[in-house]
Design an enzyme around this catalytic site. Sequence first.
Site, PDB file in Angstrom:
ATOM      1  N   LYS A 235      28.659  65.923   2.309  1.00 28.98           N
ATOM      2  CA  LYS A 235      29.558  65.322   3.106  1.00 28.98           C
ATOM      3  C   LYS A 235      28.186  64.150   3.636  1.00 28.98           C
ATOM      4  O   LYS A 235      28.232  62.914   4.057  1.00 28.98           O
ATOM      5  CB  LYS A 235      30.271  65.813   4.290  1.00 28.98           C
ATOM      6  CG  LYS A 235      31.613  66.084   4.435  1.00 28.98           C
ATOM      7  CD  LYS A 235      32.345  66.606   5.058  1.00 28.98           C
ATOM      8  CE  LYS A 235      32.228  67.111   6.353  1.00 28.98           C
ATOM      9  NZ  LYS A 235      31.038  68.312   5.052  1.00 28.98           N
ATOM     10  N   THR A 236      27.449  64.486   4.619  1.00 31.68           N
ATOM     11  CA  THR A 236      25.963  63.365   4.580  1.00 31.68           C
ATOM     12  C   THR A 236      25.264  63.040   3.777  1.00 31.68           C
ATOM     13  O   THR A 236      25.200  62.059   3.581  1.00 31.68           O
ATOM     14  CB  THR A 236      25.019  64.392   5.618  1.00 31.68           C
ATOM     15  OG1 THR A 236      26.210  64.758   7.400  1.00 31.68           O
ATOM     16  CG2 THR A 236      24.469  63.463   6.503  1.00 31.68           C
TER      17      THR A 236
ATOM     18  N   ASP B 177      29.563  61.119  11.989  1.00 34.02           N
ATOM     19  CA  ASP B 177      29.834  62.463  11.935  1.00 34.02           C
ATOM     20  C   ASP B 177      30.768  63.138  12.388  1.00 34.02           C
ATOM     21  O   ASP B 177      30.630  63.025  13.026  1.00 34.02           O
ATOM     22  CB  ASP B 177      28.382  63.176  11.132  1.00 34.02           C
ATOM     23  CG  ASP B 177      28.799  64.610  10.880  1.00 34.02           C
ATOM     24  OD1 ASP B 177      29.519  65.357   9.843  1.00 34.02           O
ATOM     25  OD2 ASP B 177      27.750  65.274  10.627  1.00 34.02           O
TER      26      ASP B 177
ATOM     27  N   THR C 119      35.082  68.558   9.823  1.00 33.56           N
ATOM     28  CA  THR C 119      35.544  69.597   9.242  1.00 33.56           C
ATOM     29  C   THR C 119      36.883  69.863   9.339  1.00 33.56           C
ATOM     30  O   THR C 119      37.337  71.395   8.477  1.00 33.56           O
ATOM     31  CB  THR C 119      34.377  70.485   9.676  1.00 33.56           C
ATOM     32  OG1 THR C 119      34.791  70.574  11.218  1.00 33.56           O
ATOM     33  CG2 THR C 119      32.705  70.583   9.212  1.00 33.56           C
TER      34      THR C 119
ATOM     35  N   ARG D 166      23.681  74.047   1.341  1.00 33.56           N
ATOM     36  CA  ARG D 166      23.250  73.887   2.446  1.00 33.56           C
ATOM     37  C   ARG D 166      22.772  75.741   2.052  1.00 33.56           C
ATOM     38  O   ARG D 166      21.760  75.939   2.168  1.00 33.56           O
ATOM     39  CB  ARG D 166      23.964  73.972   3.218  1.00 33.56           C
ATOM     40  CG  ARG D 166      22.459  73.772   4.332  1.00 33.56           C
ATOM     41  CD  ARG D 166      23.388  73.122   5.946  1.00 33.56           C
ATOM     42  NE  ARG D 166      23.607  71.784   5.652  1.00 33.56           N
ATOM     43  CZ  ARG D 166      24.432  71.186   6.397  1.00 33.56           C
ATOM     44  NH1 ARG D 166      25.357  71.978   7.405  1.00 33.56           N
ATOM     45  NH2 ARG D 166      25.146  70.099   6.101  1.00 33.56           N
TER      46      ARG D 166
END
Length: 365
Positions: A87-88, A132, A181, A240
């Site tokens: 997302k980032t 975020d 999230t 990640r």
Amino acid sequence: MANIEKTEFRLPEEPQGSRASSRRDTVDPAAQAGEQDAELNLRPKSLAEFIGQPKVCDQLGLVLNGARRRGVTPDHVLLSGPPGLGKTTMAMIIAQELGTSLRMTSGPALERAGDLAAMLSNIMEGDVLFIDEIHRIARPAEEMLYMAMEDFRIDVIVGKGPGATSIPLDIPPFTLVGATTRAGMLTGPLRDRFGFTAQMEFYGVEDLTRVVDRAARILGVHIDHEASTEIASRSRGTPRIANRLLRRVRDYADVHGDGRIDLAAAQGALEVFDVDSLGLDRLDRAVLSVLVKGHGGGPVGVNTLAVAVGEEPSTVEEVCEPYLVRAGMIARTGRGRVATARAWLHLGLEPPEGALGVHDTHSEE
């Protein structure tokens, strides 16, 4: 690359259960200190480089290209999904594709309306503002955000009590990119103000293998295809985690070999770091063991499980459970957590006749 400006006015308090982070560095999708620079180098810089999420990339490409052709600022974008899926990175790509600056903050940092007003007053036309964990934004700041998103205007209150004065402040058009999230925790008025909403999905092994191969090239590591697939299959569907496991396998290959990563090196390293064939780590297996061996498969309450494994209930519920449920090893019921037949088999035990999914496992055999 787009100019990235990260602004946070107040650091959020450390949540309960964060002590587990030191034990779960290898498989926790949340970035740890010291890993962020390496992860930044591995981030793709454009939609064309982004691996996986094909539907999101196609839809977002249409939104950005359409806005560019009309010469307007794109609609606000909401990205939702579990941590570690990009997302980032997607927010950085949006700014890169638009050729504008990216300003970054987080929902917990915006505790007051003044925190948000300070950011918006310094924003330039066409900039991308990334928030975020936007579902954790304070209510006063959220209400100010409504007007900023719709009318590109905010009202700044000067003074207190009867003498307080509202001063309207126009802000240049910008694109807000929110990441969450927990999309269900967003209020309806905030969710409805986003022009484009994307749900990030977990990755398949094939896409994660490509992620590992790409990261290995950037890191200058020679890796066999079988080793890439092995790492990908143990990465919980999360890029990640795949990148982090690759770095740990690289360490193992450098210390115990010549730096080349083959299947044996990958399996040896993952065994050292307690990541099994399904991506479960020590804490995951401890929860399953308590549930199966200690309580006959359940049902068991989350507090009981947490005490048995020496963790906070929030750690078990938010860190362990999501993947165990998705892997089909735990079922959440009104009476508590129940182990499925798959969990019994994974621990090398024969599931009882009444275990959930026992007939499915027998049919697979």
